[in-house]
Scaffold this active site. Structure first.
Site, PDB file in Angstrom:
ATOM      1  N   CYS A 153       0.847  -1.196   0.000  1.00 35.83           N
ATOM      2  CA  CYS A 153       0.000   0.000   0.000  1.00 35.83           C
ATOM      3  C   CYS A 153       0.882   1.246   0.000  1.00 35.83           C
ATOM      4  CB  CYS A 153      -0.932  -0.015   1.208  1.00 35.83           C
ATOM      5  SG  CYS A 153      -1.906   1.489   1.428  1.00 35.83           S
ATOM      6  N   CYS A 181      -0.096   3.693   2.808  1.00 35.59           N
ATOM      7  CA  CYS A 181       0.369   3.238   4.127  1.00 35.59           C
ATOM      8  C   CYS A 181       1.857   3.550   4.309  1.00 35.59           C
ATOM      9  CB  CYS A 181       0.134   1.741   4.274  1.00 35.59           C
ATOM     10  SG  CYS A 181      -1.586   1.217   4.092  1.00 35.59           S
TER      11      CYS A 181
END
Length: 269
Positions: free
Chosen positions: A116, A119
């Site tokens: 991600c 993230c």
């Protein structure tokens, strides 16, 4: 040709007689880079050249296993900048126990994934928040490792955060990125200050615990607590040290005997 063989002379492919003018049995010189058509050795003769072996590029000399190991370690960005109050969740039971044992401390559950991009970009700021708030517990849940658990908890978007606080249980739940980091700051400022404990930590919702226990991919069991009669619950709470409740009489007749007889008589007149 037969006569030449008898005389120890071998015809060369390049013309001329090989061995002529040389005593029989003498070693035959082999020029560098030249291959002979015939030889007394069954496998033939091969001349050794003076060319040096080419060196492989450095990128090709590395062992494939070591290359993969180095890349895998470099990709573990979520381990960089970890603070003492940050750690990764290992299993469902670890998450449940961590929330129940946190007491009145604020717990931030960070759902992330190695692949991600949001993230990864947000992780350094989360580590900074953890450093500035040492009393807050930050728990990381790797989505790729605990995908089945995340599905049972209805986490389908990343990065995702859940805030838990004492007896209140979950107090906030949202998704944010660097562009919307204000959500995280506001939630931390709202639920982070110290407060008086109002009871044991609640942790996950009962519906979430039931969903986790029903998930066959997870080794987690949950027994729903039985209902306690209200009178028994009040009696236990009244008997606890420092309880604000007064002891209740054992029966209604005891209440009548403890009252003033004159008061009952006067009320009946």
């Amino acid at each position: 040709m037969a006569e030449a063989l008898c005389n120890g002379v071998v015809a060369s492919l390049c013309g001329g007689d090989v061995g002529a003018g040389r005593p029989r049995g003498a070693a035959e010189p082999v020029p560098t880079g030249v291959y002979r058509a015939k030889s007394s050795f069954p496998g033939g003769r091969m001349a050794v050249t003076d060319r040096k072996a080419r060196l492989l590029p450095r990128s090709l000399e590395a062992v494939p296993g070591e290359m993969n190991l180095t890349i895998s370690k470099a990709m573990r960005w979520w381990e960089k900048g970890l603070q003492p109050n940050m750690r990764e969740i290992e299993c469902v039971q670890d998450l449940v126990d961590s929330l129940l044992n946190a007491g009145d401390k604020l717990v931030v559950v960070d759902f992330l994934s190695p692949g991600c991009g949001g993230c990864r970009a947000l992780h350094p700021k989360i580590a900074q928040f953890a450093e500035k708030n040492p009393d807050v517990l930050f728990l990381q849940v790797n989505y790729e490792t605990h995908k089945s658990m995340c599905h049972s908890l209805h986490v389908h978007v990343l990065p995702f955060f859940r805030f838990y606080r004492g007896a209140q249980g979950r107090v906030s739940s949202f998704s944010c990125t660097n562009a919307t980091i204000k959500k995280f700051k506001d939630a931390l400022a709202k639920h982070g200050p110290d407060r008086c404990s109002l009871g044991p930590a609640r942790g996950l919702e009962e519906s979430e615990l039931i969903a986790l226990a029903a998930n066959r991919d997870l080794q987690f069991t949950y027994e729903k607590p039985g209902l306690v009669p209200i009178a028994e619950a009040i009696a236990k709470e009244a008997a606890a040290p420092g309880s604000p409740w007064f002891p209740l009489p054992a029966s209604p007749t005891q209440l009548l005997t403890q009252g003033s007889e004159s008061s009952f008589l006067s009320s009946g007149r």
